[in-house]
Design a protein around this motif. Structure first.
Motif, PDB file in Angstrom:
ATOM      1  N   ASP A   3       4.928  -8.171   6.593  1.00  0.00           N
ATOM      2  CA  ASP A   3       5.520  -7.269   7.575  1.00  0.00           C
ATOM      3  C   ASP A   3       5.317  -5.816   7.181  1.00  0.00           C
ATOM      4  O   ASP A   3       4.971  -4.987   8.012  1.00  0.00           O
ATOM      5  CB  ASP A   3       7.020  -7.555   7.732  1.00  0.00           C
ATOM      6  N   LEU A   4       5.551  -5.475   5.903  1.00  0.00           N
ATOM      7  CA  LEU A   4       5.380  -4.107   5.437  1.00  0.00           C
ATOM      8  C   LEU A   4       3.923  -3.684   5.563  1.00  0.00           C
ATOM      9  O   LEU A   4       3.622  -2.594   6.059  1.00  0.00           O
ATOM     10  CB  LEU A   4       5.861  -3.959   3.988  1.00  0.00           C
ATOM     11  N   ARG A   5       3.023  -4.545   5.150  1.00  0.00           N
ATOM     12  CA  ARG A   5       1.594  -4.213   5.253  1.00  0.00           C
ATOM     13  C   ARG A   5       1.180  -4.029   6.712  1.00  0.00           C
ATOM     14  O   ARG A   5       0.432  -3.105   7.038  1.00  0.00           O
ATOM     15  CB  ARG A   5       0.743  -5.299   4.608  1.00  0.00           C
ATOM     16  N   SER A   6       1.669  -4.900   7.589  1.00  0.00           N
ATOM     17  CA  SER A   6       1.293  -4.779   9.003  1.00  0.00           C
ATOM     18  C   SER A   6       1.904  -3.539   9.639  1.00  0.00           C
ATOM     19  O   SER A   6       1.316  -2.948  10.542  1.00  0.00           O
ATOM     20  CB  SER A   6       1.676  -6.043   9.782  1.00  0.00           C
ATOM     21  N   LEU A   7       3.063  -3.126   9.156  1.00  0.00           N
ATOM     22  CA  LEU A   7       3.675  -1.895   9.659  1.00  0.00           C
ATOM     23  C   LEU A   7       2.920  -0.661   9.166  1.00  0.00           C
ATOM     24  O   LEU A   7       2.751   0.310   9.897  1.00  0.00           O
ATOM     25  CB  LEU A   7       5.139  -1.797   9.201  1.00  0.00           C
ATOM     26  N   GLN A   8       2.478  -0.711   7.919  1.00  0.00           N
ATOM     27  CA  GLN A   8       1.837   0.456   7.324  1.00  0.00           C
ATOM     28  C   GLN A   8       0.350   0.567   7.635  1.00  0.00           C
ATOM     29  O   GLN A   8      -0.192   1.673   7.640  1.00  0.00           O
ATOM     30  CB  GLN A   8       2.037   0.449   5.805  1.00  0.00           C
ATOM     31  N   ALA A   9      -0.317  -0.535   7.921  1.00  0.00           N
ATOM     32  CA  ALA A   9      -1.766  -0.517   8.142  1.00  0.00           C
ATOM     33  C   ALA A   9      -2.196   0.472   9.230  1.00  0.00           C
ATOM     34  O   ALA A   9      -3.097   1.289   8.991  1.00  0.00           O
ATOM     35  CB  ALA A   9      -2.279  -1.920   8.449  1.00  0.00           C
ATOM     36  N   LEU A  72      17.521  10.734  -5.740  1.00  0.00           N
ATOM     37  CA  LEU A  72      16.514  10.191  -6.659  1.00  0.00           C
ATOM     38  C   LEU A  72      16.640   8.670  -6.767  1.00  0.00           C
ATOM     39  O   LEU A  72      15.645   7.951  -6.676  1.00  0.00           O
ATOM     40  CB  LEU A  72      16.653  10.834  -8.041  1.00  0.00           C
ATOM     41  N   VAL A  73      17.864   8.173  -6.943  1.00  0.00           N
ATOM     42  CA  VAL A  73      18.086   6.729  -7.040  1.00  0.00           C
ATOM     43  C   VAL A  73      17.649   6.031  -5.753  1.00  0.00           C
ATOM     44  O   VAL A  73      16.959   5.010  -5.792  1.00  0.00           O
ATOM     45  CB  VAL A  73      19.568   6.419  -7.367  1.00  0.00           C
ATOM     46  N   ALA A  74      18.033   6.596  -4.608  1.00  0.00           N
ATOM     47  CA  ALA A  74      17.675   5.981  -3.327  1.00  0.00           C
ATOM     48  C   ALA A  74      16.161   5.947  -3.136  1.00  0.00           C
ATOM     49  O   ALA A  74      15.597   4.907  -2.769  1.00  0.00           O
ATOM     50  CB  ALA A  74      18.338   6.741  -2.173  1.00  0.00           C
ATOM     51  N   CYS A  75      15.509   7.052  -3.397  1.00  0.00           N
ATOM     52  CA  CYS A  75      14.060   7.128  -3.208  1.00  0.00           C
ATOM     53  C   CYS A  75      13.337   6.194  -4.180  1.00  0.00           C
ATOM     54  O   CYS A  75      12.424   5.467  -3.785  1.00  0.00           O
ATOM     55  CB  CYS A  75      13.589   8.569  -3.386  1.00  0.00           C
ATOM     56  N   ALA A  76      13.746   6.204  -5.429  1.00  0.00           N
ATOM     57  CA  ALA A  76      13.101   5.327  -6.418  1.00  0.00           C
ATOM     58  C   ALA A  76      13.335   3.857  -6.065  1.00  0.00           C
ATOM     59  O   ALA A  76      12.428   3.040  -6.205  1.00  0.00           O
ATOM     60  CB  ALA A  76      13.621   5.638  -7.823  1.00  0.00           C
ATOM     61  N   GLY A  77      14.523   3.532  -5.593  1.00  0.00           N
ATOM     62  CA  GLY A  77      14.815   2.153  -5.218  1.00  0.00           C
ATOM     63  C   GLY A  77      13.978   1.675  -4.055  1.00  0.00           C
ATOM     64  O   GLY A  77      13.424   0.570  -4.071  1.00  0.00           O
ATOM     65  N   VAL A  78      13.859   2.510  -3.037  1.00  0.00           N
ATOM     66  CA  VAL A  78      13.047   2.151  -1.872  1.00  0.00           C
ATOM     67  C   VAL A  78      11.578   2.062  -2.268  1.00  0.00           C
ATOM     68  O   VAL A  78      10.863   1.140  -1.873  1.00  0.00           O
ATOM     69  CB  VAL A  78      13.263   3.171  -0.730  1.00  0.00           C
ATOM     70  N   THR A  79      11.124   3.016  -3.076  1.00  0.00           N
ATOM     71  CA  THR A  79       9.731   3.023  -3.515  1.00  0.00           C
ATOM     72  C   THR A  79       9.425   1.787  -4.357  1.00  0.00           C
ATOM     73  O   THR A  79       8.406   1.114  -4.148  1.00  0.00           O
ATOM     74  CB  THR A  79       9.415   4.309  -4.306  1.00  0.00           C
ATOM     75  N   LEU A  80      10.306   1.459  -5.301  1.00  0.00           N
ATOM     76  CA  LEU A  80      10.117   0.282  -6.137  1.00  0.00           C
ATOM     77  C   LEU A  80      10.036  -0.976  -5.276  1.00  0.00           C
ATOM     78  O   LEU A  80       9.167  -1.824  -5.481  1.00  0.00           O
ATOM     79  CB  LEU A  80      11.257   0.164  -7.147  1.00  0.00           C
ATOM     80  N   SER A  81      10.908  -1.078  -4.308  1.00  0.00           N
ATOM     81  CA  SER A  81      10.913  -2.244  -3.431  1.00  0.00           C
ATOM     82  C   SER A  81       9.610  -2.349  -2.642  1.00  0.00           C
ATOM     83  O   SER A  81       9.034  -3.432  -2.514  1.00  0.00           O
ATOM     84  CB  SER A  81      12.113  -2.166  -2.485  1.00  0.00           C
ATOM     85  N   ALA A  82       9.138  -1.226  -2.129  1.00  0.00           N
ATOM     86  CA  ALA A  82       7.887  -1.230  -1.366  1.00  0.00           C
ATOM     87  C   ALA A  82       6.692  -1.580  -2.251  1.00  0.00           C
ATOM     88  O   ALA A  82       5.824  -2.364  -1.855  1.00  0.00           O
ATOM     89  CB  ALA A  82       7.671   0.133  -0.703  1.00  0.00           C
ATOM     90  N   VAL A  83       6.653  -1.012  -3.453  1.00  0.00           N
ATOM     91  CA  VAL A  83       5.548  -1.301  -4.379  1.00  0.00           C
ATOM     92  C   VAL A  83       5.582  -2.768  -4.797  1.00  0.00           C
ATOM     93  O   VAL A  83       4.548  -3.443  -4.824  1.00  0.00           O
ATOM     94  CB  VAL A  83       5.593  -0.363  -5.609  1.00  0.00           C
ATOM     95  N   ALA A  84       6.780  -3.278  -5.119  1.00  0.00           N
ATOM     96  CA  ALA A  84       6.900  -4.687  -5.507  1.00  0.00           C
ATOM     97  C   ALA A  84       6.441  -5.596  -4.367  1.00  0.00           C
ATOM     98  O   ALA A  84       5.748  -6.588  -4.599  1.00  0.00           O
ATOM     99  CB  ALA A  84       8.345  -5.007  -5.892  1.00  0.00           C
ATOM    100  N   THR A  85       6.803  -5.246  -3.152  1.00  0.00           N
ATOM    101  CA  THR A  85       6.380  -6.024  -1.992  1.00  0.00           C
ATOM    102  C   THR A  85       4.862  -5.998  -1.865  1.00  0.00           C
ATOM    103  O   THR A  85       4.221  -7.032  -1.688  1.00  0.00           O
ATOM    104  CB  THR A  85       7.034  -5.474  -0.705  1.00  0.00           C
ATOM    105  N   SER A  86       4.285  -4.826  -1.995  1.00  0.00           N
ATOM    106  CA  SER A  86       2.835  -4.668  -1.868  1.00  0.00           C
ATOM    107  C   SER A  86       2.077  -5.434  -2.953  1.00  0.00           C
ATOM    108  O   SER A  86       1.036  -6.033  -2.687  1.00  0.00           O
ATOM    109  CB  SER A  86       2.479  -3.183  -1.923  1.00  0.00           C
ATOM    110  N   LEU A  87       2.611  -5.408  -4.174  1.00  0.00           N
ATOM    111  CA  LEU A  87       1.937  -6.074  -5.294  1.00  0.00           C
ATOM    112  C   LEU A  87       2.364  -7.539  -5.451  1.00  0.00           C
ATOM    113  O   LEU A  87       1.920  -8.214  -6.379  1.00  0.00           O
ATOM    114  CB  LEU A  87       2.229  -5.323  -6.605  1.00  0.00           C
TER     115      LEU A  87
END
Length: 168
Positions: A3-9, A72-87
């Motif tokens: 879903d994330l990849r299809s949203l971002q593509a 910072l915590v919110a941004c890092a958390g969202v970023t970590l979640s997105a990166v983990a999903t992608s990888l």
């Protein structure tokens, strides 16, 4: 993950084809309130910010320094979640904590040697995952690399203040 990849593509393709379309101006607005306070409308709530108790505040309002760490915590958390999903790195549990050291002599004008602002900020990520140490190292590096707030703080981006008539 799909879903994330299809949203971002389509967005990624659009930004490759038209780089100027990737430039977005984010905004925040507040209104000075009673006493020494400022009310901010966030995406989900109204937040009233005031002085930290170490500078004479009542401790009942949000401190701007705390809000910076929360961003910072919110941004890092969202970023970590997105990166983990992608990888495709599974995350069983994750908590993030930011701490920053302030010397209030600077902001109170007591000492010109004391900085106004944080002397250091530490971001700790507690993570439970079956992923390998190498995968987790990659996850941390990419989270740090793509976290907008972390990169903005590290880059010490110039901030320009200006005045305009409130009636405008």
């Amino acid at each position: 993950m799909t879903d994330l990849r299809s949203l971002q593509a389509p967005l990624k393709e659009q930004y490759r084809q038209s780089p100027e379309s990737a430039l977005v101006t984010l905004k925040a607005e507040g209104r000075v309130g009673e006493g020494v306070s400022c009310s901010l409308a966030t995406g989900k709530a109204l937040v009233e910010a005031g002085l930290h108790p170490a500078t004479g505040g009542p401790g009942t309002q949000a401190c701007s320094g705390d809000m910076l760490l929360e961003a910072l915590v919110a941004c890092a958390g969202v970023t970590l979640s997105a990166v983990a999903t992608s990888l495709e790195i599974p995350i069983e549990a994750c908590t993030l904590r930011a701490e920053g050291d302030l010397d209030f002599r600077g902001t109170l004008g007591i000492s010109k040697e004391a900085p106004v602002g944080f002397k250091e900020i530490r971001l700790e990520i507690a993570l439970q995952s079956p992923a390998s140490a190498e995968q987790l190292d990659t996850l941390l590096k990419l989270t740090e690399r793509y976290c907008v707030v972390a990169q903005t703080l590290k880059a010490a981006v110039p901030v320009h203040a200006s005045y305009r008539d409130h009636a405008q």
